[in-house]
Scaffold this motif. Structure first.
Motif, PDB file in Angstrom:
ATOM      1  N   ASN A   1      58.619  61.769  -2.030  1.00 54.58           N
ATOM      2  CA  ASN A   1      59.746  62.700  -2.077  1.00 54.58           C
ATOM      3  C   ASN A   1      60.673  62.403  -3.253  1.00 54.58           C
TER       4      ASN A   1
ATOM      5  N   ILE B   1      64.491  65.438   4.665  1.00 52.60           N
ATOM      6  CA  ILE B   1      63.237  65.220   5.391  1.00 52.60           C
ATOM      7  C   ILE B   1      63.518  64.633   6.777  1.00 52.60           C
TER       8      ILE B   1
ATOM      9  N   LEU C   1      56.395  67.381  -1.678  1.00 51.56           N
ATOM     10  CA  LEU C   1      57.752  67.038  -1.215  1.00 51.56           C
ATOM     11  C   LEU C   1      58.593  66.418  -2.325  1.00 51.56           C
TER      12      LEU C   1
ATOM     13  N   ASP D   1      58.159  60.932   6.033  1.00 51.36           N
ATOM     14  CA  ASP D   1      57.658  61.756   4.934  1.00 51.36           C
ATOM     15  C   ASP D   1      56.307  62.374   5.280  1.00 51.36           C
TER      16      ASP D   1
END
Length: 322
Positions: A126, A174, A166, A34
């Motif tokens: 995310n 990702i 994100l 991430d």
């Protein structure tokens, strides 16, 4: 896939800031997929558009793993290639809980941003993190306010915002992005420690739900959270309006006749706002209902409820604190 990841990243940036003023940003990284995806997106975008006037990276090492020193060297080598600064913090408390570690991380981030006059703290949370956090909070028994706990933007103080660009991108996309650009992901063995509830949800619960209930479970949860967020915001705004009308301008007091005929959902919210604003305390369920039961009855005498070191007085349409 790249277009999808990049376009969602651009959408998040545009949603954050429409002004032409360039800002300083502090990016929290871990070495995982991430954070490296976030580094790649921000660096490439900033080279072309010069969106940020100053970029700094920060890594907080809890020293839980035997390879923590090697990971720090790895991160320093990688960030050096961006020509930007990286700051390293180390925490020496190995026996702290996950919750306490999280609180300390955010305290460090906020203090560092304040000391270096950085307007944005950026993290790599995310869409999948959002789903996992929802399930964790649901298991703990959260209310509507606690469901949507990882927003895109959160205001920390007058100068600083927490930003998660994100948050609309899932972990699968990702990972694809990182592999496409050969990003040097550092494998964290603690992510497979099932004593951590998030890891068990990530590796056991979510795959089980996808396999036996719905392959689109993450999308369904995301849609539910978006809808809940809108409804929660509506309730919150109405509660704030009622609180502003009912509060006393000079004393720690509130005229409860303004909330007496409101729906119980609004009554609870107004009480929570009152106590959090004055005392930075969240009322538990038992005390909330005890107060509501008393204000919805016609008492001729004063009622006193003791909670912690507060004396909550209910008398003649007023709640006031001693």
């Amino acid at each position: 896939m790249y277009i999808s990841v990049y376009q969602k990243f651009l959408k998040a940036l545009k949603h954050y800031n429409n002004s032409k003023k360039k800002l300083s940003i502090l990016i929290a990284i871990s070495g995982g997929q991430d954070s490296l995806c976030l580094v790649q997106l921000i660096e490439k975008y900033n080279i072309i558009n010069q969106y940020f006037k100053d970029i700094e990276y920060i890594y907080i090492d809890h020293q839980w793993r035997c390879d923590s020193k090697q990971q720090i060297k790895h991160l320093i080598n990688y960030i050096n290639s961006t020509k930007h600064k990286i700051s390293i913090y180390q925490i020496n408390y190995n026996d702290m809980s996950e919750l306490m570690a999280r609180r300390i991380r955010y305290q460090i981030l906020i203090k560092h941003a304040k000391n270096h006059q950085q307007q944005i703290i950026c993290t790599g949370h995310n869409k999948t993190d959002h789903t996992e956090t929802f399930l964790i909070n649901l298991i703990r028994g959260t209310g509507l306010e606690g469901l949507y706990s990882i927003p895109l933007i959160r205001k920390i103080n007058q100068r600083t915002y927490l930003f998660r660009p994100l948050i609309d991108i899932n972990r699968t996309d990702i990972l694809w992005f990182c592999r496409k650009y050969n990003l040097p992901i550092w494998s964290d063995k603690t992510n497979f420690n099932y004593k951590n509830h998030r890891n068990r949800i990530r590796h056991e619960m979510l795959p089980y739900l996808k396999e036996y209930f719905s392959p689109q479970i993450e999308k369904h949860i995301s849609d539910f959270l978006d809808l809940s967020s809108l409804e929660n915001e509506y309730i919150k705004q109405n509660a704030i309006k009622i609180y502003l009308i009912s509060r006393d301008k000079n004393y720690i007091a509130m005229n409860y006749k303004f909330i007496k005929n409101q729906h119980i959902a609004l009554q609870k919210r107004v009480l929570q706002i009152f106590f959090y604003y004055h005392f930075n305390k969240f009322l538990n369920k038992k005390i909330v209902y005890k107060i509501l039961n008393n204000i919805n009855k016609n008492h001729m005498s004063k009622i006193v409820i003791i909670w912690h070191n507060l004396y909550i007085n209910i008398y003649k349409n007023w709640i006031y604190i001693q």
